[in-house]
Motif scaffolding. Sequence first.
Motif, PDB file in Angstrom:
ATOM      1  N   ALA A 104     106.168  64.245  53.582  1.00 22.19           N
ATOM      2  CA  ALA A 104     107.064  64.822  52.585  1.00 22.19           C
ATOM      3  C   ALA A 104     107.582  63.756  51.632  1.00 22.19           C
ATOM      4  CB  ALA A 104     108.230  65.519  53.276  1.00 22.19           C
ATOM      5  N   LEU A 105     107.876  62.558  52.151  1.00 27.14           N
ATOM      6  CA  LEU A 105     108.361  61.485  51.282  1.00 27.14           C
ATOM      7  C   LEU A 105     107.226  60.844  50.500  1.00 27.14           C
ATOM      8  CD1 LEU A 105     111.148  59.560  53.223  1.00 27.14           C
ATOM      9  CD2 LEU A 105     111.327  61.474  51.647  1.00 27.14           C
ATOM     10  N   ALA A 106     106.085  60.639  51.160  1.00 24.80           N
ATOM     11  CA  ALA A 106     104.959  59.998  50.476  1.00 24.80           C
ATOM     12  C   ALA A 106     104.414  60.872  49.356  1.00 24.80           C
ATOM     13  CB  ALA A 106     103.854  59.696  51.488  1.00 24.80           C
ATOM     14  N   GLY A 107     104.586  62.185  49.452  1.00 23.31           N
ATOM     15  CA  GLY A 107     104.045  63.084  48.450  1.00 23.31           C
ATOM     16  C   GLY A 107     104.955  63.344  47.277  1.00 23.31           C
ATOM     17  N   ARG A 108     106.121  62.705  47.253  1.00 23.89           N
ATOM     18  CA  ARG A 108     107.049  62.918  46.140  1.00 23.89           C
ATOM     19  C   ARG A 108     106.493  62.259  44.878  1.00 23.89           C
ATOM     20  NH1 ARG A 108     112.627  63.828  47.310  1.00 23.89           N
ATOM     21  NH2 ARG A 108     113.172  62.338  45.706  1.00 23.89           N
ATOM     22  N   ALA A 109     106.465  63.023  43.770  1.00 23.22           N
ATOM     23  CA  ALA A 109     105.923  62.489  42.520  1.00 23.22           C
ATOM     24  C   ALA A 109     106.913  61.582  41.804  1.00 23.22           C
ATOM     25  CB  ALA A 109     105.518  63.644  41.603  1.00 23.22           C
ATOM     26  N   VAL A 110     108.222  61.823  42.024  1.00 20.18           N
ATOM     27  CA  VAL A 110     109.251  61.026  41.364  1.00 20.18           C
ATOM     28  C   VAL A 110     110.216  60.514  42.416  1.00 20.18           C
ATOM     29  CG1 VAL A 110     109.079  62.280  39.187  1.00 20.18           C
ATOM     30  CG2 VAL A 110     110.630  63.114  40.948  1.00 20.18           C
TER      31      VAL A 110
END
Length: 363
Positions: free
Chosen positions: A220-226
Motif C-alpha cells: 500500500a505504501l510502495a504503490g503510492r504515486a505521491v
Amino acid sequence: MTADGPKNALPPLRLPRRTRRLLCWAFLLLVAAVVADLLTGPGTTLSPVLAVAPMLAGATTRSARVPLFAGAVATAAVVLLELSNSSLPDSVHLTALITVLAATLASAANVVLVSARERELTQVRTVAEAAQRALLRPPPERLGPLRVAVRYAAAAAEARIGGDLYEVVDTPHGIRILLGDVQGHGLPAVETAADVLGTFREAARTEPDLARVAERLDAALAGRAVNERFATAFLLDVERSGGRAGFVNCGHPHPLLRRAGRVTELAPPQHAPPLGLLGLIGGHYRAGGFDPLPGDLLLLYTDGVSEARNAADRFYPLARRLAGLPATSPGAVLDALLADVGDWVGVAGPTDDAALLALRWEH
C-alpha cells in the motif's frame, strides 16, 4: 429595550486576576505621571509617558475595551495637563495627545488580532483532535486474555496529531495489533498514517497470515504515486485462548517484554525493512513468536520515547526504567513512563511525538 436592558448591550466584562493587577499598575502609572507633571511646574511635561498606559492595559487581556478604556483615561489626563500647563507650545501638547491616541488604537488593534488568531488556533486544534479520534480509535481496555492501554503524547501542544499510529482489531484470526511510526511530520505523515491504518483494518480481518498482512501494508505504501514515505511498524497476533503469540517487525524498535520483574527485547527472527521499502531488497516478511505467560507485560513504543534525551544528551533508559516500575496495570505503567520521560527531558520538553501501547496477559 427589554426588561433586562438594551437588546444589543455588551456582556459584563470579567477580567482575570492578572489583567486586573496589570490594569491597576497602568492607572498607578497615570496618576504618577500626572502628579509628577504637576510638581515639575511650567516649562516641562511628562504627558507622552501616558501612552504607556493603554499599551500596558492591553498586554494580557483579550478584550479591546480594556486598552480603549485605559486610553480614554490617559487622553483625559493629557487634556488636563494641557489646561494646567499653558506655557508649553501647542505642538508639544498636540504631539502628546497624538502619541496617546496612536498607542491606544495600536494596543486595541493588537488585542483584536491576537484574539482572532487564538480563536482560529482553537478551531484548528478542535479539528485536529476530531481527526485524531477518527484516525486513532481508543482500544477496548479488555480483549480476550489481554488488558490493553495506549497513550499518545504530542511533542507540542499545537501538534495534536502526527505520524505515530496504533490499532487493535479483534478478528476471526485472533487479536491483531499494530503500532507504527511514519517518516516525517505534518499533514503528509498524517495522510500516510491514515493509509496504513485503513489497509491494516481490512487486511487484519481477511488475511490469516500475519506476515501477509505486513506485505499488504508494504504494498500500500510502495504503490503510492505521491507523497512517498515509509513507516516502521510492529504487528502482533494474539490467540484468544492465550496461547502462542506471533509478531512481525518492520524496521521498528523492538518491543519490551517484562516478565517477573525482568525486561527483555522481543527480537524478530530476522531484521526486515520498514513498510514501503521491502521491494528494494526483495523477499518477504517473516513472523516470529513467543509464548506469553499470565502476568507478562509487553510494551510497544515509538522512538519518541526511546530517543528522548536529557540535558546531558543521553537517551532515556527505557528498559531499565520499565523494569523498576512498581505499577502492573497497563494504564498505570504508561502513565508512570510518560511522567518519567517528562522528568528526563526536563524543561526543554520532548522533541518528537510518542505513542505507547501496553498489553498484559491476564490468563
